[in-house]
Every structure is written in structure tokens, then in C-alpha cells.
Write a protein that holds these residues in place. Structure first.
Motif: not given
Lengths: 440, 252
Positions: B5-24
Motif C-alpha cells: 500500500s502506498p504511504a505517499i502517492q504523488i500524481n501529475e504534480l506541477f510546481f514552480g517558484y514564481s519567476g522561474q520555469s516549473g521545477l516539477f
């Protein structure tokens, strides 16, 4: 509830172990109140009780100048120190620069003669107006007013009395001294006038007893402070200063509380707090309760110093208001206002330097425009409006209602309402800031 | 093969700091419950950002992160009960003693005073801090502070434990003690999510690893399998083989 209690315990422990912070919060305010009250009380006593050294150089040999100097001595404001008549103005100025005294009066050589001429002139005019004709034999072409004015001003009526003063003397004090010298001059003139008039009518000298009776009998002034409970005791330097500087000290928690919040935001403990299942508002509420306690302890310690320590140091005793419940409620409100302001600074400041610098400076500015340093009636017109923006002003007004006017809480309800509105505003800004910065 | 069973499940994550291109960008990861998961990568690869996203310190612009089946976005307050966090910085009050720190952080973790007292006594004993329980932490050595940092993270016995460089700057003895304690926690059922630059330590501790670079997973799996797959003898060799030898933190 347990989380809040644990947070309060943590805040109290952290605060109590910061010795510099404790000194700043409790010892410094007491010292501040002590020093400011001592200085203001001393100024009060300097003007009202102590005598100021006054150098007098009498270049006149007549009776009027001697009487003028005797009168100066009896005014109660000066200790007259006679300077030899042959001493020139430069050496008198030198003595003032060396601070032998802060004031000097030079009586010109023709003082008594001019006085006599003026008196006769005035009397002649007066008798003519009564239809009694001139029996004084005086010259009528003189106005007859002795001048006390700065050196260098010309006067067609002979040389004026010169008043030298050290620039260190403030305007208000200089005016008081000038007023006292004018009073002495008027007394001498009146005495001279009375004698001449008596002689003109009775052709004999005015008896000394009658002269003294006529000259000393004056209308009296009864000073009554307007208090809400009819108390007639005159407010002293302690009644004015202790409330003002207590409020100032309360607001100075910004240095400890504001920078404490910034420190917590910047160090790692804040990151951990954000990952725990407790809202950061608990931390903010805890800080409000803890520091509200601090401000109450500040007020209690400063009031205690005013009541018990001031008399031991020769300062006037602080008379606490009769409405104790009102005093406690008002102190809580003032403290809450101060704490709310400090938290706002802590929420918005990015660094400890910002919180300390802006926090401390803004309190000094708000205190200045709020009437803590200069009485509100002495403020320029546009500052009278700005004053209403200072939370310290409303705190002071409410405190003065209790301390100076001996009122009750109901007498200062409008100030209480203003304070509640300011507190609500500060709390709103604080919550908005916490939300905007993703802290809650 | 049994599905964990998954303890952590990350799906289709998008994230970027402002002013930068998306890190994830469309990032996916599954960490199995009960594992000792190591997250590695060069400086700037996105390890700390990913850790902050998984602990809710940062909010993703898109996608889903579930801890033990609970979506972080929807269950922010209840999810915080599920994990402990041991940051790289000393995240406690230096003016307080270990007991006072644990009392405060225990209360914020939702524990009662009775449980806090019991857990404090246990943890100080296990981590060798009983003798200094009432001394101010500011006077402690780096190793002792690390142990206090760890004790605070596990006081509420969380099923998930995030560890960001938990042994940086400590001596061999302290490192050994901490690693042994983490293994013990894992044996009792705690899932560990660990990040560090100490790759020899990771070899000892981790049973699953992911190597990430520029917001992407380069490799993911059992460390022994990955080493043999890439013909490397240790994680450091594997790391250099896959991420290169150039400096990675040149830009500011």
C-alpha cells in the motif's frame, strides 16, 4: 486549550530567560519614568520654587534703580548678584558665556532720572484730564514707558534696561523672566507715581505705612483644578508623566515582541510549527496573552514606583485614580493596543532589524504626535488632526481622564470606544497579514 | 508479488517558484508504506522542494499528493497528524531544555500532558539525553542538538517520518546511534522518507531510493538492483554516473 497553555508556558519561559529583554521591558521604563519626572519636576521647581541667578549691573545712582533691584529680589524668581557698575557689557556677556548665570540686567545711568521725568509726565496728563492743571512742573512730551528689550535697539526716551540671556534658556523660561522684570519695573513706576501724586495733592511726603498698604494690597487669584470628583489637589509632574511614560513603555514591547515574531519566522522552529496539526493563531493568541501580562506588570511596577518610590526620592507622590476597576480595564485596553501594534510589526517585518528599527522609531513618532512629549494644546493645527491617528493619544487621553481629572471609566467612554476601534483595526490588519503571508 | 500500500502517492504534480520555469512538471512518485525511502540528487535538483510539497509547506499548482490515502489539499489539518518532520535546521527553542521543547511541540502535535511526559522520558532515554533533560539546549553539542531535533519529530509516533539531512555535522557515534534508532522506528512500522548527501549512510539505511535531477526522477528502485543494473559498486559511483561531475549550484 492545553495547546494554548503549553504555548503560553513556552513564551513565558523564552521571555524570562532573555535577561536583556527583561531589562528592556521592566527596568528601562521605570528608569525612564524616574528620570523624566525628576527633570520635569526640577524644571517646575526651578521656575516656581528655586531662584535663578541674575546678574545686575546698576550704572544708575538714583533711588529708583535701587528700588528696582530690591523689587527684583522680592519677585521670588531671581537671586540677584550685583555686578560693579564700572563693568562693561562685554565682561557681563563673558560671565554669561561662562555660565556664571543665565540672565543679566544692565540698568542704564539715567534710569532714575528718566523714571522721574516719565512719572511727572504721566501725572501731568492725568491731572490735566481731571481739570486740576499742572502742578508737577514736569515735561509732558514723554510717553514714559521703560523698555526691556534686546541690546542694540534704539530708544528715544533714553537708554533702555538691557536684558542679556544665555541661548540655552528656552523661550518659555525667558518669557517668564522678562515678565517678572516688567512686574518689578511696574511696581517701581507705580510707587513713584503714587508718591508724586500724593505730594502734588497734599504737599507732603507719602507716609511709608500708607505707601506699603497701597502697594501690597492686590486682588488675589485662587487656582482651582477642574476635576470630575471635586478634588482640589493640584496635579503635579508625577500625575502628568507617569501615565504618559507608562503608555510609552507599553508600546515599546514592539522591540521584544515584534522582533521575537520575526526571529521565530526566520528560524527553523517556525517551519516545524507549520507542519504540526495546530493553527499558528494559537501562537499569536499566546503571544497576545503573554505580552498583555507583561504590559500589565509594566504598568503595575511603574505605578508602584510613582506611589512609593517617588516620595522617598523627593518627587511628588503619584495619586492613583479612585476608580480602580476603571484603571485596570483601561490598562488592559492600552496594553492590548500596544501588543496588537507590536504583532502587526512582527508579521510584516522581514528582518529583526526592520522590526526593531521601524518598531522603535514609529513608537517615538506616534508618541510625539500623540501628545506624550508636547501637550496636545501646544501642537500646530495640522498636527492636531494627525494626533488622532496615534493610538498612544487615545490611551493618554483616557489615562488623563482618570489620573488628572479623577474621573471614572464612564467619563472616558469616548476614548475607550476609539481604543476598541483601533484595536479591532490592528487585529484585522494582523490577520490579513498572517493570511497573506500564508502563516495561518 | 504482493502489492504494497502506498504511504505517499504523488500524481501529475506541477510546481514552480514564481519567476522561474516549473521545477516539477507532471511528476509522479509512489513511496511504499513501511519502506526506508532515500531521496537523492545534486544541489538544486528539487529534493527539499519535494519534501516541502509532501509536508504541505508548499502548495502545488497542480496534481495530487496523498499521505496514507489522504489528499493534502483537502485534509490539511488532519494530514499533519500523520507525519513527523525533522528539518535540517535545528528547529526548536534554544533557550528551553529538551523537556520543555518536547512539552511544547508535543502539545502542538495534539498529545495530552500525560502522554507527553511518558514519551519524553522514553525518547530522552533512547537518545541518551536523560542526564541533560533540564539543561538549556543552547549549551549542547551539535550531536546532542541533532538528537533533540529528532526526538521532537517523533514524539507523537507518526506513521510517516520525513528526515532532511538528520545527521549532518555529527560525529560517528551520534550518526550510528541515530541510524540505529531510525531502523528501529522503521521496524516498528514507521515509513521513513530520508534525504541526505551522506551516500554511505544512505546505503546502510535505505531499502528504496530515488535519484532526482531538475525536477525529474532519473532512477527509482531497490539500491542493490540499481547498482548492478548500472555496473556500479556504490551509491556515490551511481550518483556521479547518472548526474555527471560538473558543479550543479553555479546559478543563483
Amino acid at each position: 486549550m492545553y495547546r494554548l497553555w503549553a504555548t503560553i508556558q513556552k513564551d513565558v519561559r523564552v521571555l524570562s530567560r532573555d535577561k536583556v529583554g527583561i531589562t528592556f521591558l521592566f527596568i528601562m521604563p521605570v528608569l525612564l519614568v524616574l528620570i523624566v519626572t525628576s527633570i520635569q519636576n526640577n524644571t517646575f521647581e526651578l521656575i516656581n520654587k528655586n531662584r535663578v541667578p541674575l546678574l545686575v549691573c546698576n550704572r544708575d545712582t538714583g533711588a529708583s534703580s535701587r528700588q528696582f533691584i530690591r523689587t527684583l529680589d522680592t519677585v521670588g524668581l531671581f537671586t540677584v548678584q550685583l555686578v560693579p557698575a564700572d563693568q562693561n557689557d562685554q565682561s557681563i556677556r563673558d560671565r554669561l558665556q561662562k555660565k556664571d548665570a543665565y540672565l543679566a540686567v544692565v540698568v542704564p545711568p539715567d534710569f532714575s532720572a528718566q523714571m522721574a521725568v516719565r512719572t511727572k509726565s504721566l501725572l501731568g496728563k492725568a491731572l490735566n484730564s481731571f481739570g486740576l492743571g499742572d502742578s508737577t512742573g514736569g515735561a509732558y512730551d514723554r510717553d514714559g514707558k521703560a523698555d526691556v528689550r534686546g541690546k542694540g535697539e534704539s530708544d528715544a526716551d533714553g537708554m533702555p534696561i538691557t536684558l542679556y540671556y544665555h541661548p540655552i534658556l528656552q523661550e518659555t523660561f525667558r518669557r517668564s523672566a522678562q515678565g517678572a522684570i516688567y512686574s518689578a519695573l511696574q511696581l517701581v513706576e507705580s510707587r513713584q507715581l503714587l508718591r508724586t501724586l500724593y505730594f502734588s495733592i497734599n504737599e507732603k511726603e507719602l507716609p511709608d505705612t500708607l505707601e506699603n498698604e497701597l502697594m501690597t494690597r492686590r486682588a488675589k487669584i485662587s487656582e482651582i483644578p477642574v476635576s470630575r470628583n471635586g478634588d482640589r489637589s493640584t496635579p503635579n509632574a508625577s500625575q502628568h508623566n507617569v501615565p504618559a511614560w507608562t503608555i510609552f513603555s507599553m508600546f515599546f514591547v514592539v522591540v521584544s515582541l515584534g522582533s521575537g515574531i520575526v526571529r521565530e519566522k526566520l528560524n527553523g522552529s517556525f517551519i516545524r510549527l507549520k507542519t504540526l496539526p495546530t493553527n499558528y493563531l494559537v501562537a499569536i493568541l499566546s503571544k497576545q496573552i503573554t505580552y498583555l501580562g507583561v504590559t500589565m506588570m509594566q504598568a503595575a511596577s511603574i505605578f508602584a514606583v510613582g506611589v512609593w518610590l517617588f516620595p522617598l526620592l523627593g518627587l511628588p507622590k503619584l495619586n492613583l485614580p479612585t476608580d480602580w476597576a476603571g484603571l485596570i480595564f483601561l490598562s488592559l485596553l492600552c496594553g492590548w493596543c500596544a501588543v496588537s501594534y507590536a504583532i502587526c510589526i512582527g508579521v510584516f517585518a522581514q528582518t529583526e532589524e526592520q522590526a526593531n528599527g521601524f518598531g522603535a522609531l514609529s513608537i517615538v513618532i506616534l508618541a510625539a504626535i500623540g501628545g506624550l512629549m508636547v501637550p496636545d494644546f501646544a501642537m500646530p493645527g495640522n498636527f492636531q488632526t494627525a494626533m488622532k491617528l496615534s493610538p498612544l493619544h487615545w490611551c493618554l487621553e483616557a489615562y488623563y481622564g482618570l489620573f488628572l481629572e479623577q474621573g471614572k471609566l464612564k467619563d472616558v467612554w469616548s476614548n475607550v470606544l476609539s481604543l476598541l476601534i483601533i484595536i479591532a483595526g490592528l487585529q484585522g490588519v494582523m490577520l490579513w497579514g498572517l493570511k497573506r503571508k500564508n502563516l495561518i | 508479488m504482493a502489492t504494497m500500500s502506498p504511504a505517499i502517492q504523488i500524481n501529475e504534480l506541477f510546481f514552480g517558484y514564481s519567476g522561474q520555469s516549473g521545477l516539477f512538471s507532471d511528476f509522479n512518485l509512489m513511496i511504499e508504506a513501511g519502506s526506508r525511502f532515500g531521496l537523492f540528487g545534486p544541489n538544486g535538483a528539487g529534493k527539499t522542494t519535494l519534501m516541502n510539497l509532501m509536508t504541505g509547506l508548499l502548495t502545488p499548482s497542480g496534481g495530487h499528493i496523498r499521505l496514507l490515502g489522504k489528499e493534502i489539499k483537502k485534509h490539511k489539518s488532519s494530514v499533519n497528524f500523520l507525519f513527523g518532520f525533522v528539518p535540517q535546521d535545528f528547529s526548536f527553542y534554544h533557550e528551553l531544555s529538551p523537556v520543555e521543547n518536547l512539552a511544547f511541540f508535543g502539545a502542538w502535535s495534539g498529545l495530552s500532558s500525560t502522554v507527553i511526559r511518558k514519551r519524553t522520558s522514553e525518547l530522552l532515554d533512547i537518545l541518551g539525553l536523560t542526564a541533560v533533560r533540564d539543561k538549556k539546549v543552547k549549551d549542547f553539542s551539535g550531536g546532542m542538538k541533532r538528537r533533540v531535533n529528532l526526538a521532537i519529530g517523533v514524539i507523537h509516533e507518526p506513521p510517516l517520518l520525513f528526515l532532511d539531512e538528520p545527521t549532518v555535522g555529527v560525529d560517528v557515534q551520534t550518526r550510528h546511534a541515530i541510524i540505529q534508532y531510525l531502523k528501529q522506528l522503521n521496524a516498528e512500522g514507521t515509513t521513513l522518507i530520508y534525504t541526505s548527501h551522506q551516500l554511505s549512510e544512505a546505503e546502510d539505511l535505505c531499502d528504496r531510493i530515488a535519484l532526482i535531477d531538475q525536477g525529474r526522477i532519473i532512477v527509482h528502485g531497490d539500491p542493490d538492483n540499481l547498482l548492478s543494473e548500472h555496473g556500479q559498486e556504490g551509491l556515490e559511483g551511481l550518483f556521479l554516473h547518472l548526474t555527471g561531475k560538473n558543479y550543479r549550484d553555479q546559478s543563483v
